[in-house]
Design an enzyme around this catalytic site. Structure first.
Site, PDB file in Angstrom:
ATOM      1  N   HIS A  86      31.159  47.141  26.552  1.00 51.37           N
ATOM      2  CA  HIS A  86      32.375  47.841  26.968  1.00 51.37           C
ATOM      3  C   HIS A  86      33.497  47.521  25.983  1.00 51.37           C
ATOM      4  CE1 HIS A  86      33.346  43.918  28.805  1.00 51.37           C
ATOM      5  NE2 HIS A  86      34.606  44.332  28.860  1.00 51.37           N
ATOM      6  N   HIS A 116      38.047  47.628  25.613  1.00 51.77           N
ATOM      7  CA  HIS A 116      39.377  47.849  26.181  1.00 51.77           C
ATOM      8  C   HIS A 116      40.310  48.195  25.027  1.00 51.77           C
ATOM      9  CE1 HIS A 116      38.176  46.011  29.957  1.00 51.77           C
ATOM     10  NE2 HIS A 116      37.784  44.923  29.308  1.00 51.77           N
ATOM     11  N   TYR A 161      35.673  41.107  16.936  1.00 52.08           N
ATOM     12  CA  TYR A 161      35.894  42.521  17.235  1.00 52.08           C
ATOM     13  C   TYR A 161      37.121  42.726  18.119  1.00 52.08           C
ATOM     14  CZ  TYR A 161      31.057  42.138  15.777  1.00 52.08           C
ATOM     15  OH  TYR A 161      29.923  41.815  15.095  1.00 52.08           O
TER      16      TYR A 161
END
Length: 170
Positions: free
Chosen positions: A59, A61, A140
């Site tokens: 996932h 954000h 990341y």
């Protein structure tokens, strides 16, 4: 069927959570080059500014800011997700199952305190998930840009009790 309503604010800032269909996948970090290219492509088509981002294995954000007159961010999200999916299919033609969850979490940022809470949440997320012992160890994340600009110290861990709903399973 549930009817989803999104908030569209011209020039708005949004916190978004995008999740892979397979919550045990590591595709986003395994295919980080393709993901970056997919973002670059979407940003070239739909102008917005990414204030912060953190990419987890399954996932991500981000905090995005729309241009003053623009209020429709779903095309940006769809463009990025589609480009990434098509790129994976080219690499592995047998890939036919959905890659992304069809829905994603979105929150329109209300004020500076809300913005700061979401910024902290994004940068702290790899630590929260136990992927690293220090926020700075996760490659990341836009956290490194904030350190480089002198906004955050390299040893920052953020607040443990950030208030808000961030679109993630607890």
């Amino acid at each position: 069927m549930v009817s989803y309503r999104r908030v569209f604010v011209p020039g708005g800032c949004y916190f978004l959570t995008l999740t892979l269909a397979n919550r045990h996948s590591t595709l986003l970090t395994d295919q980080i080059g393709l993901l970056k290219e997919s973002f670059k492509y979407a940003l070239s088509r739909y102008l917005c500014h990414i204030h912060a981002i953190s990419i987890m294995p399954e996932h991500l954000h981000m905090l995005i800011q729309l241009p003053e007159q623009q209020c429709y961010y779903p095309k940006f999200v769809q463009s990025m997700k589609s480009r990434f999916s098509r790129g994976l299919t080219k690499k592995s033609p047998t890939q036919c199952q959905p890659i992304w969850q069809s829905r994603y979490w979105e929150h329109c940022i209300r004020d500076e305190c809300d913005w700061l809470n979401h910024l902290d949440y994004i940068h702290r997320n790899p630590y929260k998930h136990g992927l690293v012992k220090q926020v700075s160890d996760w490659p990341y994340s836009s956290f490194h840009a904030y350190v480089k600009k002198g906004i955050l110290p390299d040893d920052w861990l953020g607040e443990e009790d950030v208030n808000g709903d961030f679109g993630e399973l607890s």
